[in-house]
Scaffold this active site. Sequence first.
Site, mmCIF file in Angstrom:
data_model
loop_
_atom_site.group_PDB
_atom_site.id
_atom_site.type_symbol
_atom_site.label_atom_id
_atom_site.label_comp_id
_atom_site.label_asym_id
_atom_site.label_seq_id
_atom_site.Cartn_x
_atom_site.Cartn_y
_atom_site.Cartn_z
ATOM 1 N N ASP A 1 10.835 1.014 3.618
ATOM 2 C CA ASP A 1 10.004 0.248 2.524
ATOM 3 C C ASP A 1 11.238 0.385 1.382
ATOM 4 O O ASP A 1 12.507 0.062 1.670
ATOM 5 C CB ASP A 1 8.779 0.672 1.886
ATOM 6 C CG ASP A 1 7.917 -0.351 1.407
ATOM 7 O OD1 ASP A 1 7.931 -1.536 1.934
ATOM 8 O OD2 ASP A 1 7.241 -0.068 0.506
ATOM 9 N N ASP B 1 11.686 0.785 8.682
ATOM 10 C CA ASP B 1 12.520 0.960 7.340
ATOM 11 C C ASP B 1 11.831 1.921 6.504
ATOM 12 O O ASP B 1 10.791 2.486 6.931
ATOM 13 C CB ASP B 1 12.531 -0.493 6.647
ATOM 14 C CG ASP B 1 11.386 -1.119 6.404
ATOM 15 O OD1 ASP B 1 10.723 -0.722 5.492
ATOM 16 O OD2 ASP B 1 10.825 -1.969 7.416
#
Length: 301
Positions: free
Chosen positions: A220, A218
Amino acid sequence: MSTKPATEEQIEPVIGLIGGSGLYDIEGLEDKEWRTVETPWGKPSDQLLFGRLDGVRCVFLPRHGRGHPLPPSRLNYRANIDALKRSGVTDIVSLSAVGSLKEELPPGHFVVIDQFIDRSFAREKSFFDTGCVAHVGMADPLCPRIGDVLEGQCRELGLDVTRGGTYLVMEGPQFSTRAESNLYRSWGCSVVGMTNMPEAKLAREAEICYATVAMVTDYDCWHDDHDSVTVDAVVKVMQENASRARALVRSVIPKLGAKRGPCYAGCDRALEHAIITAPDKRDPALLKKLEAVAGRVLKRG
C-alpha cells in the site's frame, strides 16, 4: 450460524473459483466450456467456465471479466453469486489481489483471511429487500472448513502463507491515501483490497461456503521504505502470484471436491432462521428473483 441438520446427507461438491482470468489456464482441466448464465439480477461479469479437474466439477468466474473491463464498483456482485448458485456451486474459493498493511506480509505472500471490515458504499449488498427481509449472521464471514484446506495446501506447496487476518474492503478504484492506509493499520487490519465485499455477504445469503486467499502485491502507501503504489508494480507481482495461485487451485480442487456432509460451520444453512417477513407480506416478484439463492427456505413458506 444455524444448528446441525437432522440428517447427514452426503454432498458432491461443485467448486466455484472467482478471480483473475489467468487462473483458468489450469493443467488438467477437462470438458471446458464457457456458458452464458442468465440471472434475475442482471448480467454476471462474464460467461462462466465449466469444467472438471480430477473428476471434480468446477465453475470459474472472471471477477472483472476477461481482459479486466469492469472496475470494482461496477461489478454486479448479486448476478455473480446468483449465477454460481444456479450453476450448482457449493464452495467458493475467492482469490484477490491486495495491498499489505503489515511488515510481515510482503509482496508475494498469501493470506487466508478470516475477517472483513467493509468500507465500500456504492454497491448493492443484499439479495433481500422490501417485501422479503432477511438478516444473516456474519460474525465469522468465511468458511473455516475451506480455510483449513487452503492453508494446508499452501504449506504443502511451499507457499509463503499466513492463516488469519482482516481484509479491509475499500471502495476504490483509487488506491488509499497515506492517512487512510495508516488508519487501517491502526485498526489492526492485515490487507486492503476492493473486491471481496459484498461478495462474501452475498455468498453467505446464498448459503454457499466461501473463503478468500488474499495475494499481496504491494505495501500500500504506508511503508516509508517502499515506493507508493503504482499499477506497473502491482501488475508485475500479480503476474508472479498468478502462477502460484494456479498451482494452489490445482491442488485445492480435488481436496474440496471429496464427498462430504453438510458444512460443520453452517454456511450452507445460513438462511435457516434469517427471513423475518411474514409469508403473507412477502412480495411475489422478489420471491421469484430469490428462487435460486433462497429457494431452500422459501419453499417451506
